[in-house]
Scaffold this motif. Structure first.
Motif, PDB file in Angstrom:
ATOM      1  N   LEU A 157       0.784  -1.335   0.015  1.00  0.00           N
ATOM      2  CA  LEU A 157      -0.056  -0.141  -0.004  1.00  0.00           C
ATOM      3  C   LEU A 157       0.803   1.365  -0.151  1.00  0.00           C
ATOM      4  O   LEU A 157       0.295   2.283  -0.441  1.00  0.00           O
ATOM      5  N   LEU A 158       2.220   1.175   0.486  1.00  0.00           N
ATOM      6  CA  LEU A 158       2.900   2.412   0.573  1.00  0.00           C
ATOM      7  C   LEU A 158       3.180   2.825  -0.984  1.00  0.00           C
ATOM      8  O   LEU A 158       3.988   2.042  -1.831  1.00  0.00           O
ATOM      9  N   THR A 159       2.926   3.996  -1.463  1.00  0.00           N
ATOM     10  CA  THR A 159       3.066   4.453  -2.646  1.00  0.00           C
ATOM     11  C   THR A 159       3.458   5.758  -2.728  1.00  0.00           C
ATOM     12  O   THR A 159       3.150   6.654  -2.135  1.00  0.00           O
ATOM     13  N   PRO A 160       4.632   6.266  -3.386  1.00  0.00           N
ATOM     14  CA  PRO A 160       5.367   7.639  -3.462  1.00  0.00           C
ATOM     15  C   PRO A 160       4.106   8.433  -3.967  1.00  0.00           C
ATOM     16  O   PRO A 160       3.799   8.019  -5.085  1.00  0.00           O
ATOM     17  N   LEU A 161       3.904   9.559  -3.684  1.00  0.00           N
ATOM     18  CA  LEU A 161       2.963  10.484  -4.410  1.00  0.00           C
ATOM     19  C   LEU A 161       3.688  10.916  -5.681  1.00  0.00           C
ATOM     20  O   LEU A 161       4.756  11.173  -5.866  1.00  0.00           O
ATOM     21  N   PRO A 162       2.865  11.058  -6.704  1.00  0.00           N
ATOM     22  CA  PRO A 162       3.500  11.414  -7.904  1.00  0.00           C
ATOM     23  C   PRO A 162       4.210  12.794  -8.048  1.00  0.00           C
ATOM     24  O   PRO A 162       3.786  13.802  -7.170  1.00  0.00           O
ATOM     25  N   ALA A 163       5.012  13.189  -9.031  1.00  0.00           N
ATOM     26  CA  ALA A 163       5.769  14.361  -8.915  1.00  0.00           C
ATOM     27  C   ALA A 163       4.743  15.554  -8.904  1.00  0.00           C
ATOM     28  O   ALA A 163       5.051  16.609  -8.568  1.00  0.00           O
ATOM     29  N   HIS A 164       3.762  15.533  -9.590  1.00  0.00           N
ATOM     30  CA  HIS A 164       2.493  16.677  -9.858  1.00  0.00           C
ATOM     31  C   HIS A 164       2.002  16.853  -8.629  1.00  0.00           C
ATOM     32  O   HIS A 164       1.172  17.859  -8.392  1.00  0.00           O
ATOM     33  N   HIS A 165       2.132  15.940  -7.647  1.00  0.00           N
ATOM     34  CA  HIS A 165       1.333  16.362  -6.167  1.00  0.00           C
ATOM     35  C   HIS A 165       1.887  17.604  -5.692  1.00  0.00           C
ATOM     36  O   HIS A 165       2.968  18.219  -5.787  1.00  0.00           O
ATOM     37  N   ILE A 166       0.908  18.233  -4.933  1.00  0.00           N
ATOM     38  CA  ILE A 166       1.278  19.810  -4.393  1.00  0.00           C
ATOM     39  C   ILE A 166       2.204  19.686  -3.526  1.00  0.00           C
ATOM     40  O   ILE A 166       2.224  19.000  -2.375  1.00  0.00           O
ATOM     41  N   ASN A 167       3.341  20.365  -3.586  1.00  0.00           N
ATOM     42  CA  ASN A 167       4.432  20.640  -2.799  1.00  0.00           C
ATOM     43  C   ASN A 167       4.486  22.071  -2.487  1.00  0.00           C
ATOM     44  O   ASN A 167       4.125  22.969  -3.341  1.00  0.00           O
ATOM     45  N   VAL A 168       4.790  22.384  -0.953  1.00  0.00           N
ATOM     46  CA  VAL A 168       4.773  23.871  -0.621  1.00  0.00           C
ATOM     47  C   VAL A 168       6.122  24.289  -0.300  1.00  0.00           C
ATOM     48  O   VAL A 168       6.644  23.679   0.663  1.00  0.00           O
ATOM     49  N   ALA A 169       6.597  25.150  -1.120  1.00  0.00           N
ATOM     50  CA  ALA A 169       7.832  25.607  -0.832  1.00  0.00           C
ATOM     51  C   ALA A 169       7.719  26.840   0.293  1.00  0.00           C
ATOM     52  O   ALA A 169       6.680  27.509   0.466  1.00  0.00           O
ATOM     53  N   LEU A 170       8.871  26.571   1.178  1.00  0.00           N
ATOM     54  CA  LEU A 170       8.883  27.439   2.293  1.00  0.00           C
ATOM     55  C   LEU A 170       9.881  28.634   2.042  1.00  0.00           C
ATOM     56  O   LEU A 170      10.860  28.476   1.597  1.00  0.00           O
ATOM     57  N   PRO A 171       9.334  29.905   2.563  1.00  0.00           N
ATOM     58  CA  PRO A 171      10.561  31.047   2.486  1.00  0.00           C
ATOM     59  C   PRO A 171      11.385  30.823   3.411  1.00  0.00           C
ATOM     60  O   PRO A 171      11.281  30.212   4.640  1.00  0.00           O
ATOM     61  N   ALA A 172      12.577  31.530   3.171  1.00  0.00           N
ATOM     62  CA  ALA A 172      13.735  31.178   4.121  1.00  0.00           C
ATOM     63  C   ALA A 172      13.960  32.601   5.135  1.00  0.00           C
ATOM     64  O   ALA A 172      14.259  32.463   6.224  1.00  0.00           O
ATOM     65  N   ASP A 173      13.625  33.810   4.537  1.00  0.00           N
ATOM     66  CA  ASP A 173      13.334  35.021   5.482  1.00  0.00           C
ATOM     67  C   ASP A 173      12.792  34.706   6.511  1.00  0.00           C
ATOM     68  O   ASP A 173      11.777  34.230   6.659  1.00  0.00           O
ATOM     69  N   PRO A 174      13.059  34.971   7.936  1.00  0.00           N
ATOM     70  CA  PRO A 174      12.517  34.607   9.203  1.00  0.00           C
ATOM     71  C   PRO A 174      11.188  35.392   9.186  1.00  0.00           C
ATOM     72  O   PRO A 174      10.199  34.975   9.639  1.00  0.00           O
ATOM     73  N   ARG A 175      10.866  36.746   8.698  1.00  0.00           N
ATOM     74  CA  ARG A 175       9.748  36.929   8.825  1.00  0.00           C
ATOM     75  C   ARG A 175       8.673  36.590   8.090  1.00  0.00           C
ATOM     76  O   ARG A 175       7.482  36.101   8.423  1.00  0.00           O
ATOM     77  N   ALA A 176       8.916  36.239   6.668  1.00  0.00           N
ATOM     78  CA  ALA A 176       8.033  35.351   5.865  1.00  0.00           C
ATOM     79  C   ALA A 176       7.995  33.917   6.354  1.00  0.00           C
ATOM     80  O   ALA A 176       6.796  33.394   6.388  1.00  0.00           O
ATOM     81  N   ARG A 177       8.908  33.385   6.849  1.00  0.00           N
ATOM     82  CA  ARG A 177       8.965  31.953   7.469  1.00  0.00           C
ATOM     83  C   ARG A 177       7.904  31.817   8.416  1.00  0.00           C
ATOM     84  O   ARG A 177       7.121  31.064   8.821  1.00  0.00           O
ATOM     85  N   ALA A 178       7.896  32.950   9.653  1.00  0.00           N
ATOM     86  CA  ALA A 178       7.020  32.897  10.708  1.00  0.00           C
ATOM     87  C   ALA A 178       5.501  32.987   9.995  1.00  0.00           C
ATOM     88  O   ALA A 178       4.690  32.152  10.863  1.00  0.00           O
ATOM     89  N   ILE A 179       5.211  33.729   9.056  1.00  0.00           N
ATOM     90  CA  ILE A 179       3.835  33.570   8.301  1.00  0.00           C
ATOM     91  C   ILE A 179       3.766  32.112   8.070  1.00  0.00           C
ATOM     92  O   ILE A 179       2.640  31.832   8.061  1.00  0.00           O
ATOM     93  N   ALA A 180       4.568  31.704   7.246  1.00  0.00           N
ATOM     94  CA  ALA A 180       4.326  30.467   6.520  1.00  0.00           C
ATOM     95  C   ALA A 180       4.211  29.410   7.487  1.00  0.00           C
ATOM     96  O   ALA A 180       3.224  28.613   7.345  1.00  0.00           O
ATOM     97  N   GLU A 181       4.775  29.078   8.655  1.00  0.00           N
ATOM     98  CA  GLU A 181       4.622  28.143   9.565  1.00  0.00           C
ATOM     99  C   GLU A 181       3.454  28.263  10.409  1.00  0.00           C
ATOM    100  O   GLU A 181       2.521  27.374  10.632  1.00  0.00           O
ATOM    101  N   ARG A 182       3.010  29.507  10.506  1.00  0.00           N
ATOM    102  CA  ARG A 182       1.571  29.878  11.238  1.00  0.00           C
ATOM    103  C   ARG A 182       0.697  29.237  10.036  1.00  0.00           C
ATOM    104  O   ARG A 182      -0.459  28.708  10.641  1.00  0.00           O
ATOM    105  N   LEU A 183       0.634  29.673   8.908  1.00  0.00           N
ATOM    106  CA  LEU A 183      -0.566  29.048   8.086  1.00  0.00           C
ATOM    107  C   LEU A 183      -0.371  27.579   7.717  1.00  0.00           C
ATOM    108  O   LEU A 183      -1.501  27.057   7.493  1.00  0.00           O
TER     109      LEU A 183
END
Length: 276
Positions: A157-183
């Motif tokens: 049953l373990l199947t890797p998700l396809p490449a087109h699956h939604i991946n969420v990139a995260l910002p590195a800047d601490p201000r934007a990162r704080a918002i991203a982690e909260r959301l």
């Protein structure tokens, strides 16, 4: 983390690393050799908990049942929301953090005997059947007669998700990162960028630039991706489209359906369980 582990007999975890001439250990090792699983840990992950950068020869998978986790594997960030898991091959450096507290499971495998041949990190979805099999393997005794069949079905049953699956990139800047982690932890948070700018003491223009430069998306589009990613396991678990829409921050189901179609090419109903 508070861990509750189902550990395989000593030969499957320790003795395979040390020589032994005892007949008793030889018999036990022969039994344990049939299983590639070393240990199944069921943990309670606490808010803001950190796992420092490390590596080990044994491959592992981490599955979140109710926590929201962020894993960093080989320098890439992986979001692990409830209902999803992450495969980490042996020998690859990885770290992690807890964005939202909850329950999680980690399974460690023998470095030389794991039937999963995934050479790269990969995310996977955990449906109801796979979830129940993992729980069964955790709860039963190591020598239970049902274990070989349950393990075989788990690997099937373990199947890797396809490449087109939604991946969420995260910002590195601490201000934007704080918002991203909260959301990521609370996708239903409806604050717009002006309110976030006040929260992190930055201008709207600066945050707009950071999100576009570091994620490749405008803030509104990035937040939509987060919401859709959070919605998929809810839909797969049988939550209605309207209830899912509200849970991830949309006031109107129609707006949710439109955003979902833009992100995935499908309507939310595609992900609902099919009646048996």
């Amino acid at each position: 983390m508070r861990a509750e582990a189902n550990q395989y007999p000593e030969p499957a975890n320790q003795a395979w690393r040390t020589a032994s001439g005892s007949a008793e250990k030889s018999r036990a090792a022969g039994t344990a050799a049939a299983s590639p699983i070393l240990c199944i840990d069921r943990d309670t992950a606490r808010d803001r908990e950190l796992l420092r950068l490390h590596s080990h020869p044994e491959p592992m998978l981490t599955w979140s049942s109710s926590a929201t986790l962020l894993g960093t594997v080989a320098g890439r960030d992986w979001l692990i929301p409830p209902g999803y898991g992450l495969w980490v091959p042996g020998g690859i450096e990885h770290s992690g953090s807890v964005l939202h507290a909850g329950e999680m499971v980690t399974i460690s495998f023998s470095a030389g005997h794991c039937p999963l041949a995934w050479a790269e990190p990969a995310s996977f979805a955990v449906g109801s059947l796979l979830r129940e099999i993992i729980a069964h393997l955790h709860d039963i005794a190591p020598g239970d007669h049902s274990r070989p069949a349950a393990e075989a079905l788990m690997f099937e049953l373990l199947t890797p998700l396809p490449a087109h699956h939604i991946n969420v990139a995260l910002p590195a800047d601490p201000r934007a990162r704080a918002i991203a982690e909260r959301l990521l932890a609370h996708p239903a948070d409806r604050r717009e960028l002006a309110a976030w700018a006040e929260h992190v003491h930055a201008s709207v223009r600066t945050l707009s630039r950071l999100f576009r430069a570091e994620t490749g998306l405008a803030f509104a589009d990035w937040r939509a991706q987060v919401r859709i990613r959070a919605a998929i396991p809810m839909l797969a678990g049988g939550t209605s489209v309207s209830a899912t829409a509200r849970a991830v921050g949309y006031r109107k189901p129609s707006a949710f359906i439109a955003a979902f179609r833009r992100s995935t090419g499908h309507t939310p109903g595609t992900y609902l369980p099919r009646p048996r």
